[in-house]
Design a protein around this motif. Sequence first.
Motif, short mmCIF file in Angstrom:
data_model
loop_
_atom_site.label_atom_id
_atom_site.label_comp_id
_atom_site.label_asym_id
_atom_site.label_seq_id
_atom_site.Cartn_x
_atom_site.Cartn_y
_atom_site.Cartn_z
N SER A 40 65.83 61.26 35.82
CA SER A 40 66.93 61.70 36.68
C SER A 40 66.58 61.39 38.13
O SER A 40 65.42 61.47 38.54
CB SER A 40 67.20 63.19 36.49
N MET A 41 67.58 61.03 38.89
CA MET A 41 67.38 60.63 40.27
C MET A 41 67.84 61.75 41.20
O MET A 41 68.79 62.48 40.91
CB MET A 41 68.16 59.34 40.56
N TRP A 42 67.14 61.87 42.31
CA TRP A 42 67.40 62.93 43.29
C TRP A 42 67.68 62.30 44.65
O TRP A 42 67.03 61.34 45.04
CB TRP A 42 66.18 63.85 43.40
N ASN A 43 68.66 62.87 45.35
CA ASN A 43 69.01 62.39 46.68
C ASN A 43 68.22 63.17 47.73
O ASN A 43 68.08 64.39 47.62
CB ASN A 43 70.50 62.58 46.96
N ILE A 44 67.74 62.47 48.73
CA ILE A 44 67.17 63.11 49.91
C ILE A 44 68.30 63.18 50.94
O ILE A 44 68.82 62.15 51.37
CB ILE A 44 65.99 62.30 50.48
N VAL A 45 68.70 64.39 51.27
CA VAL A 45 69.84 64.59 52.16
C VAL A 45 69.35 65.10 53.51
O VAL A 45 68.57 66.05 53.58
CB VAL A 45 70.84 65.60 51.54
N PHE A 46 69.79 64.44 54.57
CA PHE A 46 69.53 64.90 55.93
C PHE A 46 70.76 65.67 56.40
O PHE A 46 71.88 65.21 56.26
CB PHE A 46 69.28 63.71 56.86
N HIS A 47 70.51 66.87 56.95
CA HIS A 47 71.59 67.69 57.49
C HIS A 47 71.49 67.70 59.01
O HIS A 47 70.40 67.67 59.58
CB HIS A 47 71.49 69.13 56.96
N ASN A 48 72.62 67.78 59.65
CA ASN A 48 72.67 67.84 61.11
C ASN A 48 72.26 69.23 61.57
O ASN A 48 72.63 70.23 60.97
CB ASN A 48 74.08 67.51 61.60
N ASP A 49 71.45 69.29 62.61
CA ASP A 49 71.10 70.56 63.24
C ASP A 49 71.01 70.36 64.74
O ASP A 49 71.10 69.24 65.25
CB ASP A 49 69.81 71.15 62.67
N ASP A 50 70.86 71.45 65.46
CA ASP A 50 70.82 71.39 66.92
C ASP A 50 69.40 71.27 67.46
O ASP A 50 69.21 71.26 68.68
CB ASP A 50 71.48 72.65 67.51
N TYR A 51 68.39 71.20 66.60
CA TYR A 51 67.01 71.24 67.05
C TYR A 51 66.29 69.90 66.93
O TYR A 51 65.42 69.60 67.75
CB TYR A 51 66.24 72.30 66.24
N THR A 52 66.62 69.12 65.95
CA THR A 52 65.91 67.87 65.71
C THR A 52 66.54 66.76 66.54
O THR A 52 67.75 66.55 66.51
CB THR A 52 65.98 67.49 64.21
N SER A 53 65.68 66.03 67.25
CA SER A 53 66.20 64.95 68.09
C SER A 53 66.55 63.74 67.24
O SER A 53 66.00 63.52 66.16
CB SER A 53 65.16 64.56 69.15
N MET A 54 67.48 62.94 67.75
CA MET A 54 67.89 61.73 67.03
C MET A 54 66.76 60.73 66.97
O MET A 54 66.62 59.99 65.98
CB MET A 54 69.13 61.12 67.69
N ASP A 55 65.92 60.71 67.99
CA ASP A 55 64.77 59.79 67.99
C ASP A 55 63.80 60.11 66.86
O ASP A 55 63.27 59.21 66.21
CB ASP A 55 64.04 59.84 69.33
N PHE A 56 63.59 61.40 66.62
CA PHE A 56 62.70 61.80 65.54
C PHE A 56 63.28 61.41 64.17
O PHE A 56 62.58 60.94 63.29
CB PHE A 56 62.41 63.30 65.57
N VAL A 57 64.58 61.61 64.01
CA VAL A 57 65.23 61.26 62.74
C VAL A 57 65.12 59.76 62.49
O VAL A 57 64.80 59.32 61.39
CB VAL A 57 66.71 61.72 62.74
N ILE A 58 65.35 58.96 63.53
CA ILE A 58 65.21 57.50 63.39
C ILE A 58 63.78 57.14 63.05
O ILE A 58 63.52 56.31 62.17
CB ILE A 58 65.68 56.80 64.68
N PHE A 59 62.82 57.78 63.71
CA PHE A 59 61.39 57.53 63.43
C PHE A 59 61.06 57.83 61.96
O PHE A 59 60.40 57.05 61.28
CB PHE A 59 60.53 58.39 64.36
#
Length: 113
Positions: A40-59
Motif C-alpha cells: 500500500s502506498m502512502w502520501n506525504i502531505v504538506f500543510h500550510n502553517d504560519d510558522y514554517t518559511s517557504m525557503d525551508f519548505v523548498i529546501f
Amino acid sequence: MTKILSGRFSQEQNPNPFEPFDEPELDLLEKNEVKVKRPSMWNIVFHNDDYTSMDFVIFVLVKVFHRSTEDALALTLAVHTQGKGIAGTYTLEVAEQKQCEVDPERATAGAMS
C-alpha cells in the motif's frame, strides 16, 4: 542369456532389471500459489502553517524529496494557496523515513511512546 555385471553400481543402475528398483519414497508438499500483493502506498502531505518559511519548505523538498527547485517552488506555492499539497507517494517504511528526515523531533518522540 545371462548378463554379468562387474564393478560398482551407482544409484541409477539397477543390478537386476527384472526386480523393481528400491527408491526411498518422498512425500512432496504441494504449495498453494501465493499471490503477491503490491504494498500500500502512502502520501506525504504538506500543510500550510504560519510558522514554517517557504525557503525551508523548498529546501526540504529539494534535499529530502529530491524535487527540482522549480517543482519545489511550484508545490510550495500550491501548499500556500490551497492549504495542503502532496510531496510524494511512498511505501509505509519509506514514508516514515522521509517523515523522520524532515522532523527529527517527531522521530524521537515516537520512539519514546
